[in-house]
Design an enzyme around this catalytic site. Structure first.
Site, PDB file in Angstrom:
ATOM      1  N   GLY A 103       0.828  -1.209   0.000  1.00 38.49           N
ATOM      2  CA  GLY A 103       0.000   0.000   0.000  1.00 38.49           C
ATOM      3  C   GLY A 103       0.854   1.246   0.000  1.00 38.49           C
ATOM      4  O   GLY A 103       1.959   1.237   0.548  1.00 38.49           O
ATOM      5  N   ARG A 144       5.057 -16.278  -5.689  1.00 38.69           N
ATOM      6  CA  ARG A 144       3.756 -16.954  -5.842  1.00 38.69           C
ATOM      7  C   ARG A 144       2.908 -16.067  -6.752  1.00 38.69           C
ATOM      8  O   ARG A 144       2.000 -15.395  -6.321  1.00 38.69           O
ATOM      9  CB  ARG A 144       3.107 -17.106  -4.453  1.00 38.69           C
ATOM     10  CG  ARG A 144       2.068 -18.175  -4.414  1.00 38.69           C
ATOM     11  CD  ARG A 144       1.613 -18.473  -2.988  1.00 38.69           C
ATOM     12  NE  ARG A 144       0.524 -19.450  -3.031  1.00 38.69           N
ATOM     13  CZ  ARG A 144      -0.754 -19.105  -3.138  1.00 38.69           C
ATOM     14  NH1 ARG A 144      -1.129 -17.848  -3.144  1.00 38.69           N
ATOM     15  NH2 ARG A 144      -1.680 -20.054  -3.216  1.00 38.69           N
ATOM     16  N   ASP A 155       5.263  -5.405   5.755  1.00 34.53           N
ATOM     17  CA  ASP A 155       5.497  -6.814   6.044  1.00 34.53           C
ATOM     18  C   ASP A 155       5.537  -7.697   4.778  1.00 34.53           C
ATOM     19  O   ASP A 155       6.470  -8.486   4.589  1.00 34.53           O
ATOM     20  CB  ASP A 155       4.363  -7.271   6.968  1.00 34.53           C
ATOM     21  CG  ASP A 155       4.615  -8.613   7.556  1.00 34.53           C
ATOM     22  OD1 ASP A 155       5.734  -8.842   8.031  1.00 34.53           O
ATOM     23  OD2 ASP A 155       3.703  -9.459   7.512  1.00 34.53           O
ATOM     24  N   THR A 174       4.994   1.784   6.625  1.00 34.33           N
ATOM     25  CA  THR A 174       3.566   1.486   6.815  1.00 34.33           C
ATOM     26  C   THR A 174       2.945   2.503   7.756  1.00 34.33           C
ATOM     27  O   THR A 174       3.540   2.848   8.787  1.00 34.33           O
ATOM     28  CB  THR A 174       3.288   0.071   7.368  1.00 34.33           C
ATOM     29  OG1 THR A 174       1.901   0.006   7.733  1.00 34.33           O
ATOM     30  CG2 THR A 174       4.115  -0.311   8.565  1.00 34.33           C
ATOM     31  N   ASP A 195       0.642   1.750   9.548  1.00 31.19           N
ATOM     32  CA  ASP A 195       0.161   0.962  10.695  1.00 31.19           C
ATOM     33  C   ASP A 195       1.170   0.918  11.852  1.00 31.19           C
ATOM     34  O   ASP A 195       0.805   0.561  12.972  1.00 31.19           O
ATOM     35  CB  ASP A 195      -0.132  -0.486  10.264  1.00 31.19           C
ATOM     36  CG  ASP A 195      -1.093  -0.568   9.087  1.00 31.19           C
ATOM     37  OD1 ASP A 195      -1.913   0.362   8.937  1.00 31.19           O
ATOM     38  OD2 ASP A 195      -1.022  -1.545   8.322  1.00 31.19           O
ATOM     39  N   ASP A 255       3.359  -1.263  12.451  1.00 32.57           N
ATOM     40  CA  ASP A 255       3.331  -2.594  13.058  1.00 32.57           C
ATOM     41  C   ASP A 255       4.539  -3.459  12.709  1.00 32.57           C
ATOM     42  O   ASP A 255       4.535  -4.661  12.970  1.00 32.57           O
ATOM     43  CB  ASP A 255       2.027  -3.326  12.673  1.00 32.57           C
ATOM     44  CG  ASP A 255       1.886  -3.529  11.162  1.00 32.57           C
ATOM     45  OD1 ASP A 255       2.743  -3.037  10.406  1.00 32.57           O
ATOM     46  OD2 ASP A 255       0.915  -4.187  10.743  1.00 32.57           O
ATOM     47  N   ARG A 292      -4.718  -2.282  10.498  1.00 28.24           N
ATOM     48  CA  ARG A 292      -4.740  -3.751  10.418  1.00 28.24           C
ATOM     49  C   ARG A 292      -4.856  -4.356  11.822  1.00 28.24           C
ATOM     50  O   ARG A 292      -5.744  -3.996  12.562  1.00 28.24           O
ATOM     51  CB  ARG A 292      -3.491  -4.285   9.701  1.00 28.24           C
ATOM     52  CG  ARG A 292      -3.480  -4.009   8.229  1.00 28.24           C
ATOM     53  CD  ARG A 292      -2.651  -5.035   7.506  1.00 28.24           C
ATOM     54  NE  ARG A 292      -1.295  -5.112   8.057  1.00 28.24           N
ATOM     55  CZ  ARG A 292      -0.437  -6.061   7.741  1.00 28.24           C
ATOM     56  NH1 ARG A 292      -0.765  -6.988   6.869  1.00 28.24           N
ATOM     57  NH2 ARG A 292       0.771  -6.075   8.262  1.00 28.24           N
TER      58      ARG A 292
END
Ligand code: F6P
Length: 364
Positions: free
Chosen positions: A15, A83, A119, A141, A143, A145, A187
């Site tokens: 983000g 992935r 993260d 971030t 956040d 976190d 989050r």
């Protein structure tokens, strides 16, 4: 001694966040002015690394971007090259295309990558480091976190935006004798709610780290009514949940490595408080306003320090690390230690205790 560093690459993933451009600017300026390096940006996060979408970053390219929100390199929070989704026979299949990214780094003549992200983005950065790519991470971030760094850039701006929203909600709450609930991002961590709640004079703060009992929040507001304050302001973190309840999910983004999007708990809290207290209640979901726009002065300085420190780590060839802020000092830690350990609010910590001491209710 390893190969001499001549060219570095930058990528912004996940983000967006206020201060990304300030980091890009600091990296580019330090690299060019102090070390005479060449700088290349990959566009659109890891998708651009896969597709080889590069842009040359010189002093002109980064001129004037310090106060700008977003990222001039653009970003994506969906593309994990370890992935990577492909559609085959109408179905999504996932393949590891990280070697394509590594080849693109080599083809561009890049000696080291500075990867700016939270993260998810830094998990891939670690995985590229494990495959031998020269990587330095920068912690981004709103956040706040990420483990092992005291503050991530973007957080201060998000707190400032949420605090201003609380100030504005106060005046309308008071005029209409209402309960105003503000839902903020973060989050699974309550940092934005906690700090904005304290700075904005909230009456209650609900955070993921302290599951709440709505009756306790209602009691606090009823007591305020008895004391002559027939309005209240409540901050609700998007990851807050009742003691015997679940997280509130607004959306599942199937093709995202982190598909769960939280949201909507503020509306539930407002409805329940209206019934329990007997005052009208309204909910505001602050959403992406917390992420957009110009960074605060604090975030511009922190982003500049992070960007400059990342180039220093590259020049010292200390790869596989993330730059960190410890106290007021720039430092670094291994990406191996950072990933998979979110930094949460300590329910017994000084900040929560201080908030409780001045009468803020956490619903516990
Ligand atoms: O991690 C930053 C963040 O803004 C969170 O606070 C929020 O839960 C999430 O991203 C929203 O993601 P998206 O931009 O995909 O809606």
């Amino acid at each position: 001694m390893d190969k001499k560093i001549k060219k570095i690459g930058i990528l912004t993933g996940g983000g967006d966040c206020p201060g990304l451009n300030a980091v890009i600017r600091a990296v580019t300026r330090t690299a060019i002015l102090k070390y005479n390096l060449e700088v290349v940006g990959f566009k659109n996060g890891y998708r651009g690394l896969y597709l080889g979408q590069t842009v040359r970053l010189d002093l002109d390219a980064i001129s004037g971007i310090l106060p700008r929100g977003g990222t001039i390199l653009h970003t994506s929070n969906k593309d994990n090259l370890f992935r990577y989704p492909f559609i085959e026979d109408g179905k999504i299949v996932y393949r590891d295309v990280s070697d394509v990214g590594i080849q693109n780094i080599r083809d561009a003549g890049i000696d080291a990558m500075i990867i700016i992200g939270g993260d998810g983005t830094l998990t891939s950065a670690r995985d590229f480091a494990r495959k031998g790519v020269n990587v330095v991470g920068v912690p981004k971030t709103i956040d706040n976190d990420l483990a092992l760094t005291d503050v991530t850039f973007g957080f201060d701006t998000a707190v400032a935006v949420a605090t201003e929203a609380l100030d504005r909600l106060h005046s309308t709450a008071e005029s209409h004798h209402r309960i105003m609930c503000l839902e903020v991002m973060g989050r699974y961590a309550g940092w934005i709610a906690l700090e904005a709640g304290i700075a904005g004079g909230a009456d209650a703060i609900l955070i993921p780290e302290i599951p709440y009992d709505i009756q306790k929040v209602a009691e606090k507001i009823i007591k305020r009514r008895h004391d002559g304050k027939d309005f209240s302001v409540v901050v609700v973190a998007e990851g807050a949940r009742p003691i015997s309840g679940e997280l509130t999910i607004s959306q599942v983004v199937e093709d995202s490595p982190d598909p769960i999007r939280l949201g909507g708990i503020g509306i539930q809290v407002a409805k329940q408080l209206e019934e329990l207290v007997g005052l009208e209640a309204r909910a505001t979901i602050l959403g992406h306003l917390q992420r957009g726009g110009t960074p605060t002065a604090y975030d511009r300085i922190l982003s500049t320090r992070y960007g400059a420190a990342a180039v220093e780590l590259v020049m010292e060839q200390k790869f596989g690390n993330m730059v960190t802020l410890k106290g007021n000092d720039m430092s670094y830690d291994s990406l191996e230690n950072v990933i998979g350990k979110l930094k949460n609010v300590d329910p017994e910590g000084e900040l929560v205790k201080t908030a409780k001491g001045i009468g803020i209710c956490f619903g516990d």
